[in-house]
Design a protein around this motif. Structure first.
Motif, PDB file in Angstrom:
ATOM      1  N   GLU A   1       0.834  -1.212   0.000  1.00  0.00           N
ATOM      2  CA  GLU A   1       0.000   0.000   0.000  1.00  0.00           C
ATOM      3  C   GLU A   1       0.862   1.252   0.000  1.00  0.00           C
ATOM      4  N   LEU A   2       1.954   1.242   0.724  1.00  0.00           N
ATOM      5  CA  LEU A   2       2.868   2.385   0.700  1.00  0.00           C
ATOM      6  C   LEU A   2       3.412   2.599  -0.707  1.00  0.00           C
ATOM      7  N   ASP A   3       3.819   1.511  -1.325  1.00  0.00           N
ATOM      8  CA  ASP A   3       4.368   1.629  -2.676  1.00  0.00           C
ATOM      9  C   ASP A   3       3.310   2.116  -3.656  1.00  0.00           C
ATOM     10  N   ARG A   4       2.107   1.578  -3.547  1.00  0.00           N
ATOM     11  CA  ARG A   4       1.035   1.960  -4.476  1.00  0.00           C
ATOM     12  C   ARG A   4       0.703   3.433  -4.378  1.00  0.00           C
ATOM     13  N   ARG A   5       0.859   3.984  -3.190  1.00  0.00           N
ATOM     14  CA  ARG A   5       0.489   5.387  -2.954  1.00  0.00           C
ATOM     15  C   ARG A   5       1.696   6.322  -2.973  1.00  0.00           C
ATOM     16  N   GLY A   6       2.877   5.770  -3.167  1.00  0.00           N
ATOM     17  CA  GLY A   6       4.074   6.596  -3.188  1.00  0.00           C
ATOM     18  C   GLY A   6       4.396   7.213  -1.839  1.00  0.00           C
ATOM     19  N   LEU A   7       4.110   6.485  -0.764  1.00  0.00           N
ATOM     20  CA  LEU A   7       4.342   6.995   0.588  1.00  0.00           C
ATOM     21  C   LEU A   7       5.574   6.342   1.196  1.00  0.00           C
TER      22      LEU A   7
END
Length: 470
Positions: A219-225
């Motif tokens: 989820e972090l990767d998908r959102r660029g976080l």
């Protein structure tokens, strides 16, 4: 009058610290994506003047599970809150009516411990999967719950970062994974296994409580976080670290919060889909609310309300509440004003299930007629009292008082960046929902009437200490 359905299924969804403004359907903020909750709201009666009984989780949850003001057993703030072990819970009442009962999520009524009456299998839930927040500084970790995590973090950090194992019934279990998704999965499974009998599922998400940066790597990767680590006592003091992970310091704080909200909403959507798929939606009461007002220090927004969690401004105690029951005569897409309390869930849901009328010790009222549009709300007034701050609402008027000299006022301002106010103030909520104009000096008669009413209520619930002075 619509004839009630015999023993409808019941699903109560409780979120944690969800901001009043943070729904996609409201269009207040770009980036808020809540299609599941927006769908539920469109199919429900939305109670615009719905309240919990406290601006913090533990006493609020104690009232919700019992249907009574928690002040009756001395629960007012974190240190004195406890489970109401002298009253039957909503699960016990529904179980006696033949319901299959299941609890999935966060437990936090006070300082609960494993095996005591505050644990769901000890107060009416035949099935349960839960974590005890009372042993973990009021929270559950989003990702880790295992002995390995406890050993890795160390005793103090394990407690503060809430990585202790969970419970399946009375059995301690480990779970390493995204807890929000697991709670949703178990709730869906419960519905599937009990579709041929009346069931009551209570789903108490830990979302969107801090620390929202605890997201799965995908989820972090998908959102660029970026990844943000939990507290490590070897590198900093907890208070110093905490200041860096709340508003306004945490980089991407609002994005982390909205990601957790979106992921919780997806699980709610899946649960609604399961009810649809099995043909259960019409005969199932679905309720959504949150345990207290949105946490502004966790990047929640309560617009147009003033304040947030910890305060007795509207932002701390007024919450979203949606109630859906098509077969029970509750219309879709309707907003109703009128005082509604989380305490009302017990008598309302028990009545919908065919149970007896008001029980001894219950302060909540049966709101079915109100929800159907057949009557006004039966509440003439609602009360809040944390000893160092209190409030009463009756009709359009709300009177609020805070002891500005109490050390908790400064502690909350310094530690959580929350202003809970000071002194006495009167607001006309019909004209000023944002509580921007103090009218106490213009309406001394209203101040006196509401102050006397609250003093009488305090005597009734036997709340001995604290100030009644105005």
């Amino acid at each position: 009058m619509t004839a009630p359905v015999a023993r409808p299924n019941i699903v109560v969804i409780v979120s944690d610290d969800h901001g009043y403004a943070d729904f996609g359907r409201l269009g207040i903020h770009d980036g808020v994506r809540t299609p599941g909750l927006d769908r539920l709201a469109a199919q429900s009666v939305a109670c615009t003047d719905a309240y919990v009984t406290a601006p913090i989780c533990s006493p609020s949850r104690a009232a919700l599970i019992s249907g009574a003001y928690q002040q009756r057993w001395g629960a007012t703030w974190f240190g004195d809150s406890r489970f109401p072990d002298h009253l039957p819970t909503i699960a016990e009442r529904l179980s006696a009516l033949g319901y299959a009962t299941g609890y999935f999520g966060k437990v936090h009524y006070g300082q609960e411990r494993a095996g005591d009456v505050a644990c769901p299998p000890r107060h009416g839930f035949a099935e349960s999967f839960y974590g005890l927040a009372g042993t973990q500084q009021g929270r559950l970790n989003y990702l880790r719950h295992s002995e390995a995590a406890v050993a890795e973090y160390g005793p103090e950090a394990a407690r503060r970062m809430a990585v202790l194992p969970l419970f399946d019934g009375d059995d301690e279990v480990e779970y390493e994974g995204f807890l929000t998704a697991e709670l949703g999965r178990r709730a869906v499974d419960f519905v599937a296994r009990h579709e041929d009998e009346p069931f009551f599922a209570m789903v108490a998400f830990n979302a969107v409580h801090n620390f929202c940066f605890q997201l799965p790597r995908a989820e972090l990767d998908r959102r660029g976080l970026p990844e943000y680590g939990d507290w490590n006592e070897a590198t900093s003091a907890y208070d110093e670290w905490y200041e860096e992970v709340i508003w306004p310091s945490l980089p991407h704080g609002r994005e982390y919060y909205l990601a957790q909200l979106e992921l919780m909403d997806a699980e709610i959507g899946r649960l609604l889909d399961e009810l649809d798929r099995r043909g259960l939606a019409d005969d199932t009461i679905v309720v959504y609310l949150t345990d207290n007002g949105g946490s502004t220090c966790n990047f929640g927004d309560n617009a147009p309300l003033r304040g947030g969690k910890y305060s007795l401004y509207e932002g701390g105690i007024r919450v979203p509440m949606f109630v859906r029951w098509p077969a029970g005569g509750i219309p879709a897409g309707v907003e109703r004003s009128g005082l509604v309390s989380a305490m009302d869930l017990v008598p309302t849901l028990v009545a919908a299930a065919g149970g007896a009328g008001p029980a001894a010790g219950i302060d909540g009222v049966n709101q079915l007629a109100f929800l159907r549009g057949e009557a006004e709300s039966a509440h003439e007034a609602l009360h809040w009292d944390c000893r160092f701050q209190w409030a009463v609402r009756s009709g359009r008027w709300k009177l609020r008082w805070t002891d500005g000299q109490d050390p908790r006022v400064e502690s909350l301002l310094r530690g959580e960046h929350v202003d809970v106010g000071s002194g006495l103030a009167l607001y006309d909520l019909h004209d000023d929902i944002g509580e921007t104009r103090d009218l106490a000096g213009d309406h001394a008669d209203v101040v006196a009437r509401l102050a006397a009413r609250h003093a009488a209520w305090r005597r009734e619930v036997r709340l001995e200490s604290g100030s009644d002075e105005v």
